[in-house]
Design a protein around this motif. Structure first.
Motif, PDB file in Angstrom:
ATOM      1  N   ASP A 250       0.318  -0.540   0.427  1.00  0.00           N
ATOM      2  CA  ASP A 250       0.374   0.216   0.058  1.00  0.00           C
ATOM      3  C   ASP A 250       1.065   1.158   0.315  1.00  0.00           C
ATOM      4  OD1 ASP A 250      -2.280  -1.538  -0.348  1.00  0.00           O
ATOM      5  OD2 ASP A 250      -2.628  -1.763   2.328  1.00  0.00           O
ATOM      6  N   LYS A 251      -0.097   2.735  -0.543  1.00  0.00           N
ATOM      7  CA  LYS A 251       1.174   3.374  -0.276  1.00  0.00           C
ATOM      8  C   LYS A 251       1.672   3.681   0.837  1.00  0.00           C
ATOM      9  CE  LYS A 251       0.625   8.622  -2.267  1.00  0.00           C
ATOM     10  NZ  LYS A 251       0.192   9.456  -2.881  1.00  0.00           N
ATOM     11  N   LYS A 252       0.643   3.575   1.624  1.00  0.00           N
ATOM     12  CA  LYS A 252       0.567   4.347   2.971  1.00  0.00           C
ATOM     13  C   LYS A 252       1.970   3.432   3.881  1.00  0.00           C
ATOM     14  CE  LYS A 252      -1.230   3.892   7.947  1.00  0.00           C
ATOM     15  NZ  LYS A 252      -1.948   3.075   8.277  1.00  0.00           N
ATOM     16  N   HIS A 253       2.042   1.808   3.507  1.00  0.00           N
ATOM     17  CA  HIS A 253       3.509   1.337   4.455  1.00  0.00           C
ATOM     18  C   HIS A 253       4.484   1.716   3.003  1.00  0.00           C
ATOM     19  CE1 HIS A 253       0.047  -0.753   5.634  1.00  0.00           C
ATOM     20  NE2 HIS A 253       0.829  -1.552   6.673  1.00  0.00           N
ATOM     21  N   LEU A 254       4.339   2.340   2.098  1.00  0.00           N
ATOM     22  CA  LEU A 254       5.978   2.240   1.101  1.00  0.00           C
ATOM     23  C   LEU A 254       6.415   4.056   1.725  1.00  0.00           C
ATOM     24  CD1 LEU A 254       7.666   2.488  -1.226  1.00  0.00           C
ATOM     25  CD2 LEU A 254       5.768   3.136  -2.662  1.00  0.00           C
ATOM     26  N   GLU A 255       5.255   4.365   2.592  1.00  0.00           N
ATOM     27  CA  GLU A 255       5.624   5.985   2.538  1.00  0.00           C
ATOM     28  C   GLU A 255       6.472   5.876   4.024  1.00  0.00           C
ATOM     29  OE1 GLU A 255       2.559   8.201   2.739  1.00  0.00           O
ATOM     30  OE2 GLU A 255       2.229   8.215   0.338  1.00  0.00           O
TER      31      GLU A 255
END
Length: 368
Positions: A152-157
């Motif tokens: 997920d984008k959140k985890h990547l960030e």
């Protein structure tokens, strides 16, 4: 003058069984010092070490009750294998972190099973972030540029925020995350899932080289794993599985032989770097696909220290699938200026491996 009673036949049989058990135990404990390319299937004995250790301990306790003098034999075998026993089950009650001090350094090694599925990958990222290690070595991981498709984008960030420095290699399925600048100085891979990278970074104020390692696995197919599960099932009585044992033993033996040469290659690279950089810290971590009693492990280790043996507690396994419950993920380090304070194993089953995390600290004489 009293005549001694003749020794019952069952006692004599039990004694010979115990002697045979001790011989097998010593073989399993020391087989790692023999090159598997010259001892064939005997190298597999090392995998059975934990089970045989328990059997020897039980036999020693049993002989104490029956004929205590004969108990001296299994106890002597245990005494001369203390290094193997402490490697299998170290006793350090500081496993759980009592508080991380300023200046401490934490390292993690984790085989991520290729980020298999977005949900699993998100859990793996959570496991990495949970321990907030300063340096993370990952094996079986996709290229960093593909992370955006695997999580997920959140985890990547969150991952990028915690680790501003990420390094991978076009030729290997490994990468590292770091909180300090890092660069890859060497990488190697072959077509048998053997690969290793060497990263240069800074650890506790000193130049450091970190080896990220993935030695060759057994190479079992899905069908092999299914058959192995049947073979190790208590309920299984299928006589047709006898041929499976031979096939598995052959694959195990070949993998031991291949890892021997791979370990020697890593050892040679390590010695070369140490010669050129005598003051640098050196770490070796990753998926060895081998236990702490094996030839490949002992070859790579040399005079280095094992972080789990130095600061872990109790027996552990780092592979959690297909009933191959072995401690095959390792973390080694030089202890000239630093020491392992606490080593623990993660518990997330998002991958088929558990991570190993260690907290390092400068030795007291280095702080003065």
């Amino acid at each position: 003058m009293k005549r001694e009673r003749p020794t019952p036949i069952w006692i004599k049989i039990a004694q010979w069984i115990t002697i045979l058990l001790i011989a097998i135990y010593l073989l399993s404990a020391f087989i790692g010092y023999a090159d598997p390319r010259h001892c064939g299937f005997l190298a597999i004995a090392g995998l059975a070490y934990p089970i045989i250790l328990i059997m020897v301990i039980l036999s020693a306790l049993l002989w104490l009750l029956i004929r205590w003098r004969f108990a001296l034999l299994p106890f002597a075998a245990l005494l001369i294998t203390i290094p193997q026993i402490t490697a299998f089950s170290p006793i350090h009650y500081n496993r759980f972190w009592s508080g991380r001090k300023d200046g401490d350094f934490a390292m993690m090694t984790y085989n991520t099973f290729s980020f298999n599925g977005k949900e699993r990958t998100n859990k793996i990222v959570n496991e990495i972030l949970k321990y907030d290690a300063d340096f993370v070595c990952l094996q079986e991981v996709p290229k960093i540029r593909f992370f955006k498709y695997r999580m997920d984008k959140k985890h990547l960030e969150l991952l990028k925020r915690s680790y501003p420095y990420m390094e991978d290699s076009d030729s290997t399925s490994m990468c590292c995350f770091s909180k300090k600048p890092v660069r890859t100085v060497y990488s190697y891979h072959d077509d048998k899932y053997f690969a290793f990278c060497v990263y240069e970074t800074e650890v506790l104020g000193n130049k450091a080289f970190v080896f990220n390692v993935h030695l060759e696995s057994i190479g079992l197919t899905r069908e092999d794993k299914k058959l192995y599960m049947k073979l190790t099932s208590v309920k299984s009585k299928d006589k047709s599985l006898r041929g499976v044992r031979s096939r598995l033993m052959t694959k195990l033996s070949n993998a031991f032989k291949n890892r021997a040469g791979q370990a020697e290659m890593i050892r040679a690279t390590l010695d070369s770097i140490r010669t050129d950089n005598p003051e640098a810290e050196i770490f070796v971590c990753g998926d060895f696909n081998d236990t702490p009693y094996s030839y490949s492990y002992l070859t790579i280790k040399g005079r280095m220290h094992d972080a789990y043996s130095d600061a872990g507690i109790g027996p552990t396994h780092t592979y959690n699938a297909n009933r191959f419950y072995f401690h095959i993920d390792q973390m080694l380090y030089d202890n000239k200026r630093i020491e392992a304070i606490s080593t623990r194993r993660g518990n997330s089953r998002a991958s088929d491996h558990y991570p190993i995390i260690c907290l390092f600290r400068k030795k007291d004489n280095q702080n003065n």
